[in-house]
Design an enzyme around this catalytic site. Structure first.
Site, PDB file in Angstrom:
ATOM      1  N   ASP A  17       0.815  -1.206   0.000  1.00 16.41           N
ATOM      2  CA  ASP A  17       0.000   0.000   0.000  1.00 16.41           C
ATOM      3  C   ASP A  17       0.861   1.275   0.000  1.00 16.41           C
ATOM      4  OD1 ASP A  17      -2.567   1.295   0.457  1.00 16.41           O
ATOM      5  OD2 ASP A  17      -1.684   1.822   2.403  1.00 16.41           O
ATOM      6  N   ASP A 178      10.350   9.132   9.444  1.00 21.10           N
ATOM      7  CA  ASP A 178       9.145   9.593  10.117  1.00 21.10           C
ATOM      8  C   ASP A 178       8.575  10.604   9.133  1.00 21.10           C
ATOM      9  OD1 ASP A 178       7.294  11.214  11.456  1.00 21.10           O
ATOM     10  OD2 ASP A 178       8.159  10.672  13.385  1.00 21.10           O
ATOM     11  N   HIS A 179       7.505  10.242   8.467  1.00 18.68           N
ATOM     12  CA  HIS A 179       7.096  11.094   7.339  1.00 18.68           C
ATOM     13  C   HIS A 179       6.672  12.500   7.798  1.00 18.68           C
ATOM     14  CE1 HIS A 179       2.987   9.803   8.368  1.00 18.68           C
ATOM     15  NE2 HIS A 179       2.553  10.805   7.643  1.00 18.68           N
ATOM     16  N   HIS A 241       5.637  10.599  15.614  1.00 21.27           N
ATOM     17  CA  HIS A 241       5.262  11.920  15.107  1.00 21.27           C
ATOM     18  C   HIS A 241       5.116  12.965  16.229  1.00 21.27           C
ATOM     19  CE1 HIS A 241       4.658   9.365  11.757  1.00 21.27           C
ATOM     20  NE2 HIS A 241       3.411   9.053  11.975  1.00 21.27           N
ATOM     21  N   LYS A 337      -7.926   8.376  16.539  1.00 16.66           N
ATOM     22  CA  LYS A 337      -8.690   8.016  15.341  1.00 16.66           C
ATOM     23  C   LYS A 337     -10.153   8.344  15.591  1.00 16.66           C
ATOM     24  CE  LYS A 337      -5.308   5.659  13.255  1.00 16.66           C
ATOM     25  NZ  LYS A 337      -4.661   6.160  12.060  1.00 16.66           N
TER      26      LYS A 337
HETATM   27  C1  BG6 Z   1       1.037   6.961  10.245  1.00 12.51           C
HETATM   28  C2  BG6 Z   1       0.170   6.137  11.136  1.00 12.51           C
HETATM   29  O1  BG6 Z   1       2.360   6.955  10.689  1.00 12.51           O
HETATM   30  O2  BG6 Z   1       0.562   8.293  10.215  1.00 12.51           O
HETATM   31  C3  BG6 Z   1      -1.265   6.196  10.695  1.00 12.51           C
HETATM   32  O3  BG6 Z   1       0.615   4.792  11.111  1.00 12.51           O
HETATM   33  C4  BG6 Z   1      -1.739   7.627  10.569  1.00 12.51           C
HETATM   34  O4  BG6 Z   1      -2.102   5.495  11.596  1.00 12.51           O
HETATM   35  C5  BG6 Z   1      -0.758   8.426   9.719  1.00 12.51           C
HETATM   36  O5  BG6 Z   1      -3.012   7.622   9.960  1.00 12.51           O
HETATM   37  C6  BG6 Z   1      -1.116   9.894   9.735  1.00 12.51           C
HETATM   38  O6  BG6 Z   1      -0.334  10.556   8.786  1.00 12.51           O
HETATM   39  P1  BG6 Z   1      -0.869  11.849   8.039  1.00 12.51           P
HETATM   40  O7  BG6 Z   1       0.263  12.295   7.192  1.00 12.51           O
HETATM   41  O8  BG6 Z   1      -2.075  11.424   7.257  1.00 12.51           O
HETATM   42  O9  BG6 Z   1      -1.239  12.820   9.117  1.00 12.51           O
END
Ligand code: BG6
Length: 487
Positions: A17, A178-179, A241, A337
């Site tokens: 994914d 860590d995006h 995050h 969530k």
């Molecule tokens: C991910 C989590 O690291 O970050 C997800 O595993 C979460 O559960 C997501 O939905 C949130 O990322 P963003 O960029 O959509 O805020």
């Protein structure tokens, strides 16, 4: 520096994914911007038996909404090859090596390799070790490994994983993603702090009363119930995050914008997080799990979630940073969530000024100033100020000084993954997680987790679509504060 980068990407989890949603579109954007051109290739690997043609058609599908033309997408996808791969089978690494060498030759990649680990972390160790033992690491080009989260389940498992990976790679070859560190507004935190002297001079406990970090999501589990039920919000969002954002807000000014300086400044903050004993964990951290609402199922009814699941889908906490700058300033964090809206924001509340100059009263108090940094979906800043109400007297009234980027600007910004992949191509690990940061953040999270695991929670305790359990509001009320963002 040459703009065009030469590299072979080997993606483990190439049918997954993340690869489809993020990696292929990001590679395509880098291609369109000229960072990747003639000299790149991608090998996607996964268990299923796919042909190159099928893989290329999938890659093309993933970029359909952003492609310039079908021909262009096809040209881009022609750089992709597929290998059906069992990560435990040594022979498969031999065929991978042969393919890598062929592509190296064909595209003149100068033996630069990026290994992208985007699959279950249980395989990271074996993959890294095989890459080394089967000779996939080159001697003349660069070898970098990008590692997706979750990096471990707790400190011990993270350490074990790290030990396995560092048998094959050095720390400076590791790019732990860590995006959030690829998001423009997160990267703007140090810019805002250190680029504006007036702000930096009030960025401490003399002026700031509390800091609030909210990462709320409106979605439920989707197809991720299996992973999430094992993880929960604390591990899924807070360990990475949330604590990264907190570290950027709380760190001392690094002497330069370099990987070493930034990461060490963040590590100092993470080391200084006050560890709570059991009583204080229960007092300062709130967990929640959503129950059903009109048209949406409760967490326990989600696919692949245990019907009596004790997993939290919401966390709120009061984090204390034991450094002179932050003594006495709570950092309230919350994430969850199925909350009301998908929003990422930081609110920094300044100490109020009980100036007798104004005719303030209970109905119309002189408000505390606060600075909001909007991370998503809106991107920008606003600063709440006191002014006077029009007309006679000195009644206070609040206005905001704000700047928000236009939708067009936001859409034109490089996406987080695109930015991070380019950083990796450039060998810049500033916005990736160093092991020291990871170790400290896991240690902090583990103390909370341990207490929670000993006590059964009364779940569900918030309704889908709300802002979480009531205890989250009480957490601030006890200290005389409230969540500034309270839709
Ligand atoms: C991910 C989590 O690291 O970050 C997800 O595993 C979460 O559960 C997501 O939905 C949130 O990322 P963003 O960029 O959509 O805020």
């Amino acid at each position: 520096m040459e703009k065009e980068k030469k590299a072979l990407f080997i993606i483990f989890g190439g049918t997954g994914d993340l690869a489809r949603r993020k990696l292929y579109p990001s590679l395509y954007r880098l291609y369109k911007k000229g960072y990747l051109k003639d000299h790149f290739a991608v090998i996607g690997t996964a268990r299923r038996p796919w042909s190159d043609e099928h893989y290329q058609s999938i890659v093309m599908e993933t970029i359909e909404s952003i492609q310039v033309s079908k021909e262009d997408a096809a040209e881009f996808a022609s750089h992709f090859r597929y290998q059906s791969h069992n990560v435990n089978d040594t022979e498969h690494y031999d065929t991978l090596l042969t393919l890598a060498e062929e592509l190296d030759e064909e595209y003149d990649l100068e033996q630069n390799r990026i290994f992208y680990l985007s699959m279950s972390p249980q395989f990271f160790g074996t993959i890294s070790q095989h890459l080394k033992s089967q000779g996939l690491l080159t001697s003349s080009g660069f070898n970098r490994v990008v590692i997706e989260k979750p990096f471990g389940h707790d400190y011990e498992s993270a350490l074990e994983l790290n030990d396995e990976i560092t048998e094959a790679f050095d720390e400076d070859q590791l790019y732990r993603i860590d995006h959030y560190l690829g998001k423009e507004m997160v990267l703007n935190i140090p810019a805002l702090r250190f680029g504006n002297h007036f702000l930096e001079s009030v960025w401490n406990n003399n002026f700031i009363s509390n800091v609030q970090i909210t990462l709320s999501e409106d979605m439920g589990m989707g197809e991720r119930g299996g992973y999430y039920d094992d993880s929960g919000a604390l591990r899924d969002m807070v360990q990475n995050h949330v604590l990264q954002i907190l570290a950027l807000l709380a760190m001392e000014q690094p002497s330069s914008y370099s990987d070493e300086d930034i990461r060490s400044a963040k590590t100092t903050v993470l080391k200084a997080l006050r560890t709570y004993d059991k009583e204080n964990v229960l007092k300062n951290f709130v967990r929640g799990q959503y129950g059903p609402a009109e048209s949406v199922p409760g967490y326990r009814e989600e696919d692949k979630v245990a019907p009596d699941s004790q997993t939290e889908t919401f966390v709120a906490g009061k984090v204390l940073v034991d450094t002179p700058r932050w003594e006495g300033v709570p950092f309230y964090v919350r994430t969850g969530k199925r909350m009301k809206e998908k929003v990422g924001r930081i609110d920094i509340e300044f100490k109020s000024n009980d100036s007798h100059f104004f005719q303030a009263d209970v109905q119309n108090p002189l408000a505390a100033n606060y600075l909001t940094i909007n991370l998503a979906p809106e991107e920008g800043f606003s600063f709440q100020l006191n002014t006077k109400k029009a007309g006679p007297g000195m009644e206070p009234s609040q206005v905001a000084l704000s700047h928000h980027y236009s939708k067009e600007e936001v859409d034109n910004n490089p996406e987080a993954y695109e930015k991070l992949i380019l950083d990796c191509l450039n060998g810049d690990s500033t916005n990736f997680i160093h092991w020291d940061e990871l170790a400290e953040s896991w240690k902090y999270i583990d103390t909370i987790r341990k207490v929670w695991d000993e006590e059964e929670a009364e779940f569900p305790n918030y309704t889908a679509g709300s802002m979480g359990p009531h205890a989250s509001d009480e957490l601030l009320e006890k200290d005389g504060f409230r969540w500034i963002w309270n839709p």
